[in-house]
Design an enzyme around this catalytic site. Sequence first.
Site, PDB file in Angstrom:
ATOM      1  CE  LYS A 173      -1.746   3.065   1.919  1.00  0.00           C
ATOM      2  NZ  LYS A 173      -1.534   4.476   1.492  1.00  0.00           N
ATOM      3  CD  GLU A 248      13.310   1.327   9.241  1.00  0.00           C
ATOM      4  OE1 GLU A 248      13.839   2.344   9.736  1.00  0.00           O
ATOM      5  OE2 GLU A 248      13.818   0.201   9.322  1.00  0.00           O
ATOM      6  CB  CYS A 282      13.118   9.593   7.803  1.00  0.00           C
ATOM      7  SG  CYS A 282      13.904   8.369   6.784  1.00  0.00           S
ATOM      8  CD  GLU A 382      10.381  13.433  10.760  1.00  0.00           C
ATOM      9  OE1 GLU A 382       9.236  12.960  10.873  1.00  0.00           O
ATOM     10  OE2 GLU A 382      11.355  12.778  10.362  1.00  0.00           O
TER      11      GLU A 382
HETATM   12  P1  NAD Z   1       2.342   8.843   7.161  1.00  0.00           P
HETATM   13  O1  NAD Z   1       2.634   8.151   8.420  1.00  0.00           O
HETATM   14  O2  NAD Z   1       1.226   9.789   7.108  1.00  0.00           O
HETATM   15  O3  NAD Z   1       2.051   7.790   5.984  1.00  0.00           O
HETATM   16  C1  NAD Z   1       2.886   6.714   5.694  1.00  0.00           C
HETATM   17  C2  NAD Z   1       2.067   5.616   5.055  1.00  0.00           C
HETATM   18  O4  NAD Z   1       1.127   5.133   6.013  1.00  0.00           O
HETATM   19  C3  NAD Z   1       1.245   6.059   3.858  1.00  0.00           C
HETATM   20  O5  NAD Z   1       1.188   5.009   2.917  1.00  0.00           O
HETATM   21  C4  NAD Z   1      -0.130   6.292   4.461  1.00  0.00           C
HETATM   22  O6  NAD Z   1      -1.165   6.165   3.532  1.00  0.00           O
HETATM   23  C5  NAD Z   1      -0.188   5.183   5.484  1.00  0.00           C
HETATM   24  N1  NAD Z   1      -1.117   5.409   6.582  1.00  0.00           N
HETATM   25  C6  NAD Z   1      -1.598   6.600   7.050  1.00  0.00           C
HETATM   26  N2  NAD Z   1      -2.471   6.375   8.047  1.00  0.00           N
HETATM   27  C7  NAD Z   1      -2.546   5.038   8.228  1.00  0.00           C
HETATM   28  C8  NAD Z   1      -3.252   4.203   9.132  1.00  0.00           C
HETATM   29  N3  NAD Z   1      -4.074   4.702  10.050  1.00  0.00           N
HETATM   30  N4  NAD Z   1      -3.061   2.876   9.051  1.00  0.00           N
HETATM   31  C9  NAD Z   1      -2.214   2.344   8.147  1.00  0.00           C
HETATM   32  N5  NAD Z   1      -1.527   3.089   7.265  1.00  0.00           N
HETATM   33  C10 NAD Z   1      -1.682   4.425   7.306  1.00  0.00           C
HETATM   34  O7  NAD Z   1       3.710   9.488   6.767  1.00  0.00           O
HETATM   35  P2  NAD Z   1       4.046  10.345   5.490  1.00  0.00           P
HETATM   36  O8  NAD Z   1       3.546  11.722   5.718  1.00  0.00           O
HETATM   37  O9  NAD Z   1       3.604   9.627   4.274  1.00  0.00           O
HETATM   38  O10 NAD Z   1       5.660  10.290   5.522  1.00  0.00           O
HETATM   39  C11 NAD Z   1       6.430  11.168   6.250  1.00  0.00           C
HETATM   40  C12 NAD Z   1       6.927  10.541   7.543  1.00  0.00           C
HETATM   41  O11 NAD Z   1       7.584   9.302   7.320  1.00  0.00           O
HETATM   42  C13 NAD Z   1       7.939  11.371   8.261  1.00  0.00           C
HETATM   43  O12 NAD Z   1       7.608  11.444   9.630  1.00  0.00           O
HETATM   44  C14 NAD Z   1       9.245  10.638   8.068  1.00  0.00           C
HETATM   45  O13 NAD Z   1      10.230  10.843   9.012  1.00  0.00           O
HETATM   46  C15 NAD Z   1       8.808   9.242   8.030  1.00  0.00           C
HETATM   47  N6  NAD Z   1       9.781   8.431   7.293  1.00  0.00           N
HETATM   48  C16 NAD Z   1      10.582   7.548   7.958  1.00  0.00           C
HETATM   49  C17 NAD Z   1      11.519   6.795   7.281  1.00  0.00           C
HETATM   50  C18 NAD Z   1      12.413   5.828   7.964  1.00  0.00           C
HETATM   51  O14 NAD Z   1      12.966   4.976   7.303  1.00  0.00           O
HETATM   52  N7  NAD Z   1      12.591   5.886   9.246  1.00  0.00           N
HETATM   53  C19 NAD Z   1      11.624   6.915   5.917  1.00  0.00           C
HETATM   54  C20 NAD Z   1      10.804   7.813   5.269  1.00  0.00           C
HETATM   55  C21 NAD Z   1       9.868   8.549   5.966  1.00  0.00           C
END
Ligand code: NAD
Length: 475
Positions: A173, A248, A282, A382
């Site tokens: 997803k 992550e 990130c 962040e």
């Molecule tokens: P997000 O958490 O909003 O979304 C990430 C994914 O989760 C998306 O596919 C989203 O559709 C899905 N999602 C959202 N709500 C959900 C739920 N209730 N249940 C299941 N899935 C759900 O994050 P974002 O805005 O897409 O990405 C940015 C964030 O990701 C930042 O905080 C960043 O630091 C983090 N990030 C971490 C890493 C790492 O490897 N540690 C890498 C990249 C990004």
Amino acid sequence: MQEYAEYGDQYIDGAWRPSGDSGSITVLNPATEQVLATVPAGGAADVDAAVAAARRAARGWGATTREERTALLTRLRDGLAAAQREITSTVVAELGAPVGFAGAVHAGLPLAVATSYLTLLAEHPFEERIGNSVVLAEPAGVVAAITPWNYPLHQIVAKVLPALAAGCPVVLKPAEDTPLVARLFARLVHEAGFPAGVFNLVTGTGAVAGAALAAHPEVDVVSFTGSTAVGRQVAETAGRGLKRVALELGGKSANVVLPGADLARAVNVNVANVFANSGQTCSAWTRLLVHRDQYEEAVAIAAKAAEKYVPGDPTDPQTRIGPLVNAKQLDRVRGYLDSALAEGARVVVGGPEPLPELPAGFYVRPTVLADVTPEMTVAQEEIFGPVLSILPYRDEDHAAEIANGTVYGLAGGVWAADIDTAAAFARRLDTGQVDLNGGRFNPLAPFGGYKSSGLGRELGRHGLEEFLQYKSLQY
Ligand code: NAD
């Protein structure tokens, strides 16, 4: 006249099939705000169909030999190599990443990671004698991979390739903002000839498709990359179902420059690090920690380096920094810049004001903040935008205290006169990976976080082990 693609299908059970759910997601080009495409907003019907297909495929895929999996993964790797240009242009369009960076990192890194899993698959001991036991490493089951938009293909490959190598079928997803590179990836999987159901793609929102996938009783492992807030929810849901979970999450990484280090290099590398991908990384070093005696010198070096980052059209090879991914992120980053000013930080370069020369697109000014104290919101939370906060420290103990003084612990940097001094300081940091004197990213090293930055590790051998479970036979 409509000029964008309307996709109504999901990749499920080895074929593109009409979505069984209603609704769609509109994908925008963040540099122009023009519509690029619409994709299905999958829900319970698509998730159920995809998970059922993965479950049907699980036993057969899990029983394939290392050689059979290697042959298919080699074809997929070759597909990624052949599609580098298309991957680049897709990520430029849907993420707004500058074309040079997109080619090198968004297209190049997944290829390197895919290649690394061919080597690891060849070498991994799936069977090991320990005393009077033979320990078998077996696939951990059906994997739900939920990925964000910031490194959209890398994050897919960093989950899907080791899962497939381990013998697990996957339902992916991807993030709402970047489904097009995920569709491209699904096409490459299909062309590589994997058996039906081994890989499935469901586009949809996090709240509906993501939540349904994480909660699905037929999913055994949830591998999630995204925000800490959503990661917590996913872990709670997975916990109720006793699913294995890998997370992550976010970061607020510190780059510590110790006295005696090459200050100019450390600061210049930090500016490049934090502005890469418009600051949407990130593991970015968003806090630069410098000894107070060198503070103003460091601020001046950072200012000079930052002024070279002029936001612009990501399709222009001269552009070093593009827009943020969407309007929500733009509001969020500007809000943090407002908070920095309200709390007493000094804007050295950039600031919250809009860019009049770029009226369309989600552009923010690359910003350097000085006089930042560890308690300020911008030093704790962040931001996920091109914002560097520079903080002074008194001595090494103080530097370690500031570096460790957030809820996060994903990455970091240490610069010192010599590697031994840098390594000794790095041991004091509560964080998953530390680059010493500008040490290069290593796709074979475990990547992941301490504290609220996550659970488990991706990449390399450690990433493969996330998708294995162990059975011991005593004889
Ligand atoms: P997000 O958490 O909003 O979304 C990430 C994914 O989760 C998306 O596919 C989203 O559709 C899905 N999602 C959202 N709500 C959900 C739920 N209730 N249940 C299941 N899935 C759900 O994050 P974002 O805005 O897409 O990405 C940015 C964030 O990701 C930042 O905080 C960043 O630091 C983090 N990030 C971490 C890493 C790492 O490897 N540690 C890498 C990249 C990004």
